[in-house]
Write an enzyme that holds these catalytic residues in place. Structure first.
Site, mmCIF file in Angstrom:
data_model
loop_
_atom_site.group_PDB
_atom_site.id
_atom_site.type_symbol
_atom_site.label_atom_id
_atom_site.label_comp_id
_atom_site.label_asym_id
_atom_site.label_seq_id
_atom_site.Cartn_x
_atom_site.Cartn_y
_atom_site.Cartn_z
ATOM 1 C CG HIS A 429 7.365 6.633 13.324
ATOM 2 N ND1 HIS A 429 6.733 5.739 12.511
ATOM 3 C CD2 HIS A 429 8.428 7.100 12.606
ATOM 4 C CE1 HIS A 429 7.373 5.669 11.358
ATOM 5 N NE2 HIS A 429 8.399 6.485 11.376
ATOM 6 N N GLY A 430 3.918 7.817 13.048
ATOM 7 C CA GLY A 430 3.415 8.664 11.979
ATOM 8 C C GLY A 430 2.473 7.868 11.105
ATOM 9 C CB ALA A 431 1.137 8.507 7.747
ATOM 10 N N GLY A 432 3.361 6.256 8.090
ATOM 11 C CA GLY A 432 3.990 5.070 7.524
ATOM 12 C C GLY A 432 3.876 5.041 6.012
#
Length: 510
Positions: A429-432
């Protein structure tokens, strides 16, 4: 103890992971064995896999070994979460798990495409005016709502009850000034109850409103159209389409316009969703204690309910109510952002590209049977021709995947490839996060962060950009994207370059 406090206590009491190590199977794929089940599928290059700390790996194994779980996937952004890692996908045809949905039910991304050329936001005074106009309509902050700004849409109790039951229905959209056509640009514009009816949600809501912990319902409805705190944001972007035929085809289908301004938003169900999730954790944990049910790995954050039980039905209804709030929250934010642009730059037009969740459980077909796919910090990734996209604008291309990175390195719009079947049709859902919030505040330098924003000509509504939300607190976004592409899960359609950021500088609410 609140879920947030429990999660913090759990993270701080971590022990070393002593299970088997990951086995690389490709440049960006690996397996994490367990003692008694098929292995966990892992996606990420070697350098990304090195960011998975011991607690993340232990939570993954605990989740895979939990009752009824048939599949567990770790995405490149994986890090420790509430019971299950953030950045995981957990599948069960027989049980529902609140932990792998989380306390911010249906935290999501949305993207609004505007018809403005990039030059329209080159002038810093124009961007400052846009920031002011947006902040007059969309409050930020954990406890902030419509009363804290001057140009919000005010939601009374009656409309609040309607929207959490109906989601983005035509009546709800009209009442809030949201273009009704935007509902077609949602992953799910509404959610039904456990029996696939809205009546179940009406009944459940009436029950909830009798409880003390939902006595603040009207106040929570006042948070509609707001971002909240922590990693939630609104971000003005410039769209840069990738230079290949697939990207151009997808760009046309998605409504992306190369070299034009867009607006990316990240938020969820706010205090209403938190109330629902907290109530569910408390109820289920009490029943596990009272009935002496063994907890998976002894972890109270992995409580569950077998499908068909009253407990599962109540959770599914509560999750749907929170998800409907989150959907309308995003659509209203986008309507308010468009209104703000029109105030500063008269004649501006805009349309929703997509709205997609990364904290939700959805009933999908897995291995030819229905199952609940829990995506915790993971986003759906259905490729062209997938049956779930029939009769949508994205049937021939796959739907947009909105992946936030960071203001410095940009964000991405991607589209799934057939290889996404290996990840239960999901991606990160993104970079984390790679640094916890406290750790980031200890080791990162505020002056360096602020100068980085200045050198990249990125403005913000914050006097100082939150240090625990700095780009360096997150994983290398380009390496995360390389992991997704190399694993054959998705390809890049466009990169989004930040021009200004709307953010809250106080503590997280998700």
């Amino acid at each position: 103890m609140s879920p947030t406090t429990m999660n913090r206590s759990h993270a701080e009491s971590r022990t070393s992971y002593t299970g088997p190590g990951m086995i690389a199977t490709g440049e960006a794929t690996a397996l994490l064995p367990t003692e008694t089940t098929p292995p966990i599928r892992v996606f990420g290059t070697e350098s990304i896999r090195d960011t998975f700390d011991d607690l993340c790996l232990q939570q993954a194994v605990n989740s895979r070994l939990a009752p009824g779980v048939t599949d567990l996937v770790l995405n490149p952004d994986a890090h420790c979460g509430y019971g299950a890692p953030v950045g995981c996908v957990m599948v069960s045809p027989t049980h529902i798990y609140p932990g792998p949905v989380g306390v911010d039910i249906k935290c999501s991304m949305s993207l609004l495409q505007l018809d403005l050329p990039t030059e329209a936001v080159d002038d810093r005074k124009v961007r400052r005016a846009l920031i002011s106009a947006i902040c007059q309509r969309t409050p930020t902050g954990a406890g902030k709502g419509q009363r804290s700004v001057t140009k919000a849409r005010h939601v009374n109790r009656s409309l609040g009850k309607q929207l959490v039951v109906e989601g983005a229905s035509a009546d709800v959209c009209r009442a809030l000034g949201i273009p009704t056509g935007w509902a077609m640009r949602c992953e799910d514009s509404f959610h039904l109850g456990h029996d696939d009816t809205a009546g179940a949600l009406e009944s459940r809501l009436e029950t909830l409103l009798q409880r003390r912990d939902m006595s603040n319902f009207s106040d929570k409805m006042q948070q509609l159209g707001s971002y909240g705190g922590g990693n939630h944001f609104g971000e003005c972007e410039v769209v840069e389409l990738a230079d290949d035929d697939q990207a151009r085809r997808c760009g046309d289908a998605f409504g992306l316009q190369d070299g034009k301004v867009a607006f990316l938003s990240h938020c969820g169900s706010r205090g209403f969703g938190h109330n629902l999730a907290s109530g569910q954790f408390s109820t289920l944990q009490s029943k596990f204690d009272r009935w002496g049910i063994p907890l998976p790995a002894g972890d109270r954050q992995l409580v569950y309910a077998p499908l068909g039980t009253d407990e599962a039905n109540d959770y599914l209804d509560d999750m749907a109510l929170g998800a409907n709030f989150a959907t309308v929250n995003h659509l209203l934010i986008n309507a308010l952002v468009l209104e703000a642009f029109q105030e500063v730059i008269p004649g501006t037009k805009g349309n929703l590209v997509y709205f997609i969740s990364h904290n939700i459980a959805r009933k999908e077909i897995v291995d030819n049977r229905p199952a609940w796919v829990h995506r915790k910090g993971a986003t759906r990734a259905m490729p062209a021709g997938h049956h779930s996209l029939a009769e949508t604008p994205f049937a021939k291309t796959g739907h947009p995947i909105l992946l936030p990175g960071n203001p410095r390195d940009g964000s991405a719009v991607m589209v799934a490839q057939p290889g996404a079947a290996a990840s239960c049709y999901s991606v990160n859902h993104g970079a984390g996060r790679v640094l916890g919030r406290r750790h980031a505040k200890r080791v990162l330098d505020q002056a360096t962060i602020d100068s980085e924003f200045e050198s990249n000509d990125i403005l913000s509504n914050c006097r100082q950009y939150p240090i625990d939300e700095a780009p360096a607190a997150y994983k290398d976004f380009n390496e995360v994207l390389r992991s997704v592409k190399s694993a054959g899960l998705a390809s890049e359609v466009a990169r989004l370059k930040a021009r200004f950021v709307i953010k809250d500088a106080s503590k997280a609410d998700d």
